[in-house]
Design a protein around this motif. Structure first.
Motif, PDB file in Angstrom:
ATOM      1  N   VAL A  49       6.295  11.537  -5.457  1.00 49.64           N
ATOM      2  CA  VAL A  49       5.797  11.561  -4.128  1.00 49.64           C
ATOM      3  C   VAL A  49       5.217   9.998  -3.938  1.00 49.64           C
ATOM      4  N   GLY A  50       4.626   9.462  -4.810  1.00 51.24           N
ATOM      5  CA  GLY A  50       4.275   7.972  -4.982  1.00 51.24           C
ATOM      6  C   GLY A  50       5.472   6.846  -4.436  1.00 51.24           C
ATOM      7  N   SER A  51       6.463   7.032  -5.280  1.00 53.87           N
ATOM      8  CA  SER A  51       7.722   6.322  -4.897  1.00 53.87           C
ATOM      9  C   SER A  51       8.394   6.433  -3.648  1.00 53.87           C
ATOM     10  N   VAL A  52       8.406   7.876  -3.224  1.00 60.26           N
ATOM     11  CA  VAL A  52       9.008   7.909  -1.746  1.00 60.26           C
ATOM     12  C   VAL A  52       8.148   7.357  -0.947  1.00 60.26           C
ATOM     13  N   ILE A  53       6.620   7.555  -0.980  1.00 60.53           N
ATOM     14  CA  ILE A  53       5.410   6.669   0.072  1.00 60.53           C
ATOM     15  C   ILE A  53       5.986   5.243  -0.094  1.00 60.53           C
ATOM     16  N   GLN A  63      15.795  -0.775  -4.030  1.00 61.24           N
ATOM     17  CA  GLN A  63      16.895  -0.190  -5.005  1.00 61.24           C
ATOM     18  C   GLN A  63      16.393   0.331  -6.147  1.00 61.24           C
ATOM     19  N   SER A  64      15.571  -0.444  -6.819  1.00 60.32           N
ATOM     20  CA  SER A  64      15.137  -0.011  -8.178  1.00 60.32           C
ATOM     21  C   SER A  64      14.136   1.180  -8.087  1.00 60.32           C
ATOM     22  N   ASN A  65      13.590   1.418  -7.014  1.00 59.34           N
ATOM     23  CA  ASN A  65      12.737   2.546  -6.674  1.00 59.34           C
ATOM     24  C   ASN A  65      13.417   3.822  -6.663  1.00 59.34           C
ATOM     25  N   MET A 121      16.228   9.003  -0.356  1.00 61.22           N
ATOM     26  CA  MET A 121      16.219   8.281   0.808  1.00 61.22           C
ATOM     27  C   MET A 121      16.027   9.031   2.149  1.00 61.22           C
ATOM     28  N   ALA A 122      16.279  10.244   2.228  1.00 66.40           N
ATOM     29  CA  ALA A 122      15.922  10.729   3.704  1.00 66.40           C
ATOM     30  C   ALA A 122      14.542  11.131   3.723  1.00 66.40           C
ATOM     31  N   LEU A 123      13.741  11.604   2.742  1.00 62.46           N
ATOM     32  CA  LEU A 123      12.469  11.722   2.794  1.00 62.46           C
ATOM     33  C   LEU A 123      11.645  10.626   3.003  1.00 62.46           C
ATOM     34  N   ALA A 124      11.980   9.440   2.438  1.00 62.23           N
ATOM     35  CA  ALA A 124      11.362   8.187   2.609  1.00 62.23           C
ATOM     36  C   ALA A 124      11.672   7.718   4.078  1.00 62.23           C
ATOM     37  N   ALA A 125      12.812   7.916   4.514  1.00 61.27           N
ATOM     38  CA  ALA A 125      13.151   7.678   6.038  1.00 61.27           C
ATOM     39  C   ALA A 125      12.303   8.301   6.901  1.00 61.27           C
ATOM     40  N   LEU A 126      12.069   9.699   6.713  1.00 62.24           N
ATOM     41  CA  LEU A 126      11.316  10.313   7.497  1.00 62.24           C
ATOM     42  C   LEU A 126       9.839   9.958   7.674  1.00 62.24           C
ATOM     43  N   LEU A 127       9.303   9.532   6.398  1.00 63.81           N
ATOM     44  CA  LEU A 127       7.886   9.197   6.322  1.00 63.81           C
ATOM     45  C   LEU A 127       7.822   7.868   7.075  1.00 63.81           C
ATOM     46  N   ALA A 128       8.845   7.033   6.816  1.00 65.40           N
ATOM     47  CA  ALA A 128       8.718   5.564   7.585  1.00 65.40           C
ATOM     48  C   ALA A 128       8.563   5.925   8.975  1.00 65.40           C
ATOM     49  N   VAL A 129       9.456   6.732   9.550  1.00 58.88           N
ATOM     50  CA  VAL A 129       9.193   7.054  11.114  1.00 58.88           C
ATOM     51  C   VAL A 129       7.830   7.511  11.413  1.00 58.88           C
ATOM     52  N   LEU A 130       7.387   8.472  10.722  1.00 54.91           N
ATOM     53  CA  LEU A 130       5.899   9.119  10.852  1.00 54.91           C
ATOM     54  C   LEU A 130       5.066   7.920  10.829  1.00 54.91           C
ATOM     55  N   VAL A 163      -0.930   0.948  -0.400  1.00 55.64           N
ATOM     56  CA  VAL A 163      -1.392   0.397  -1.493  1.00 55.64           C
ATOM     57  C   VAL A 163      -2.451   1.102  -2.156  1.00 55.64           C
ATOM     58  N   ASN A 164      -3.555   1.359  -1.040  1.00 55.16           N
ATOM     59  CA  ASN A 164      -4.960   2.176  -1.573  1.00 55.16           C
ATOM     60  C   ASN A 164      -4.493   3.535  -2.202  1.00 55.16           C
ATOM     61  N   SER A 165      -3.561   4.310  -1.417  1.00 55.99           N
ATOM     62  CA  SER A 165      -3.372   5.346  -1.992  1.00 55.99           C
ATOM     63  C   SER A 165      -2.343   5.488  -3.034  1.00 55.99           C
ATOM     64  N   ILE A 166      -1.530   4.620  -3.338  1.00 57.11           N
ATOM     65  CA  ILE A 166      -0.569   4.697  -4.486  1.00 57.11           C
ATOM     66  C   ILE A 166      -1.341   4.362  -5.661  1.00 57.11           C
ATOM     67  N   GLY A 167      -2.261   3.131  -5.450  1.00 54.92           N
ATOM     68  CA  GLY A 167      -2.869   2.735  -6.662  1.00 54.92           C
ATOM     69  C   GLY A 167      -3.856   3.399  -7.211  1.00 54.92           C
ATOM     70  N   LEU A 168      -4.268   4.590  -6.655  1.00 54.69           N
ATOM     71  CA  LEU A 168      -5.135   5.435  -7.417  1.00 54.69           C
ATOM     72  C   LEU A 168      -4.002   6.537  -7.970  1.00 54.69           C
ATOM     73  N   THR A 169      -2.927   6.940  -7.562  1.00 52.14           N
ATOM     74  CA  THR A 169      -2.230   7.792  -8.166  1.00 52.14           C
ATOM     75  C   THR A 169      -1.305   7.394  -9.308  1.00 52.14           C
ATOM     76  N   VAL A 170      -1.137   6.062  -9.111  1.00 53.76           N
ATOM     77  CA  VAL A 170      -0.622   5.241 -10.439  1.00 53.76           C
ATOM     78  C   VAL A 170      -1.559   4.920 -11.698  1.00 53.76           C
ATOM     79  N   ALA A 171      -2.758   4.942 -11.295  1.00 48.56           N
ATOM     80  CA  ALA A 171      -3.701   4.923 -12.334  1.00 48.56           C
ATOM     81  C   ALA A 171      -3.837   6.539 -13.034  1.00 48.56           C
ATOM     82  N   PHE A 172      -3.719   7.341 -12.093  1.00 51.01           N
ATOM     83  CA  PHE A 172      -3.828   8.812 -12.647  1.00 51.01           C
ATOM     84  C   PHE A 172      -2.539   8.987 -13.598  1.00 51.01           C
ATOM     85  N   TYR A 173      -1.497   8.760 -13.351  1.00 55.26           N
ATOM     86  CA  TYR A 173      -0.221   9.209 -14.151  1.00 55.26           C
ATOM     87  C   TYR A 173      -0.108   8.127 -15.332  1.00 55.26           C
TER      88      TYR A 173
END
Length: 507
Positions: A105-109, A313-315, A354-363, A378-388
């Motif tokens: 989920v974090g990568s898609v976001i 690409q690398s994500n 790609m489709a999920l990321a595109a949908l989220l980008a539009v929203l 960054v604030n949202s993903i930073g917390l989840t990255v620290a978690f995993y």
């Protein structure tokens, strides 16, 4: 292991065709040093001021411990699921699933927001070339809607290259890296030499950071800066030797430290803290304009554009492979494990991401300013990255706990360093959760509203638990009975498409 070609492109492992160079390219591109330096230093300086270099050094310590934990686990169990597989086996299936889930989920976001960033950088470059409008439409790099539209085109392009094979993708990334790092080192080195802001040793002193809250927020942001080196471990099933993934990830991580420090020091030699914060995502462009005339001043912007494309690409690549590992265990649906019969890549999963990321980008266009989008992500993903990251390091400590009786060196390497690294990240995350929960007295969709910043991570976890419950009780995934991920070596492989012969591991 059978060597016949499978008619069903379902459960399969990708071809073994990668080496250390490819691991470095994937990890370095995913970390995206040029992008982090170019658009993130201003955000970091807003919290830590002139102590940004000190913070980057300090954050590297637990991240190195996490990386060593990954390398240790990878040595005994290479699996493209990496943390998802290792945490599930060592701690339990629920935390293991959440590890894989927050990465997905974090990568898609991240891809959704990086797409907008990429679009903004492309628009900046077009403006530099003298193109400011098309058909009456103003090409404004600060416009979320226009930047997102351009970013969606970039996302489609990088997805196609990812599907056609990770080997071809890493070759492209290597050339992009060579160009962007050459430009970055040239301009930052020049800035260090001629900058008019006097250097101070206090820049390397983390004790001069203004407050514990600024330290914690800065540390989580710095962890986000380093995020991506673990992408090398998502292709450990495609390397000739599984230790190549570990070498690639560690080499890239150390290189990132050097680049971040050079970039931070160079920016501070040329810009005051106020200038750095004010320029924000355009800081690298501003640096180029201060150091050189056109057209040379546009080179940093071109490097930033290459970095943004490579990061997208690398994500896509590791995210699709993580989903493949989860689908093999039936914790995700079978559609995620369909491997392309020609290219040997998880093509359907890559398209879905790609489709999920595109949908989220539009929203996300609902947030009006691009800067607000970046900071919220960054604030949202930073917390989840620290978690995993913390969970994976803890899994290493639990897995090798018997090393406590095997001597000081083994105990330090296998248990103490991973455990301390995990507790450090958990402590930082816990402090920030408390800080966000108490900083606002009402909810507002704004990146400086604590409740809003907590909402996205909370939704990640809640949705992950609901998906895990479905996998356990409806799909009846065996992963939730054993905590063990599927061993890729027990699955029949597709025939090597390049040679029409069985891949080496099928010998």
């Amino acid at each position: 292991m059978p060597s016949a070609v499978q008619q069903d492109p379902g459960p399969a492992r990708m071809r073994r065709s990668l080496g250390v160079k490819d691991g470095v390219a994937i990890a370095a591109s995913s970390t995206a040093a040029t992008t982090s330096i170019g658009i993130g230093m201003g955000t970091l300086a807003a919290y830590t001021g002139r102590q940004t270099p000190a913070l980057l050094l300090l954050a590297f310590v637990p991240i190195l411990g996490i990386a060593l934990s990954y390398a240790r686990l990878n040595r005994i169990e290479p699996n493209c699921g990496s943390g998802y597989t290792w945490v599930g086996r060592s701690i339990g299936p629920w935390p293991g699933f959440l590890t894989g889930w927050v990465v997905l989920v974090g990568s898609v976001i991240f891809m959704a927001y990086t797409g907008a960033v990429t679009g903004s950088v492309v628009l900046q470059f077009l403006n530099k070339m003298g193109l400011h409008s098309i058909g009456g439409l103003r090409l404004d790099p600060g416009s979320t809607g226009i930047s997102t539209t351009v970013g969606l085109v970039a996302l489609v392009v990088v997805t196609i290259t990812a599907i056609t094979g990770v080997r071809a993708a890493t070759r492209l990334q290597m050339w992009l890296l060579i160009f962007e790092y050459a430009v970055l080192l040239l301009f930052c080195g020049y800035a260090l030499a001629i900058g008019d802001q006097p250097f101070s040793l206090s820049w390397l002193n983390p004790f001069e950071i203004s407050s514990p809250q600024a330290l914690a927020q800065g540390m989580v942001l710095a962890v986000f800066f380093y995020w991506g080196w673990d992408a090398a471990f998502s292709v450990n099933e495609e390397t000739h030797n599984s230790t190549d993934a570990a070498r690639g990830g560690l080499i890239a991580l150390v290189a990132m430290l050097g680049l971040f420090l050079i970039g931070a020091l160079a920016f501070q030699r040329v810009m005051s803290t106020g200038e750095l914060v004010h320029n924000g995502p355009q800081a690298l462009t501003f640096l180029g304009s201060r150091l050189a005339p056109e057209p040379w001043a546009s080179l940093p912007l071109a490097a930033l554009m290459c970095s943004a494309f490579a990061s997208l690409q690398s994500n896509v690549i590791p995210t699709a492979r993580g989903a493949l590992a989860m689908a093999r265990d039936r914790t995700l649906g079978p559609v995620w494990q369909r491997v392309h019969p020609r290219y040997g890549s998880p093509a359907v999963g890559t398209l879905l991401i790609m489709a999920l990321a595109a949908l989220l980008a539009v929203l996300a266009v609902g947030i009006p300013k691009l800067n607000d989008m970046i900071l919220t992500a960054v604030n949202s993903i930073g917390l989840t990255v620290a978690f995993y990251y913390g969970l994976t390091a803890l899994a290493c400590a639990v897995r090798f706990r018997d090393s406590l009786r095997g001597g000081a060196v083994r105990a330090l390497r296998d248990v103490i360093v991973p455990a301390v690294s995990a507790l450090t990240l958990f402590g930082l995350g816990g402090y920030l959760v408390w800080d966000y929960a108490t900083m606002s007295d009402h909810f507002e969709a704004s990146p400086d509203n604590g409740w809003f910043m907590l909402l996205l991570p909370a939704l990640f976890i809640a949705l992950g638990l609901a998906t895990a419950a479905w996998a356990k009780w409806v799909r009846r995934a065996p992963y939730f009975r054993t905590g063990r991920g599927t061993d890729a070596d027990t699955i029949s492989l597709p025939m090597d498409a390049d040679t029409a012969l069985p891949s080496p591991s099928e010998g």
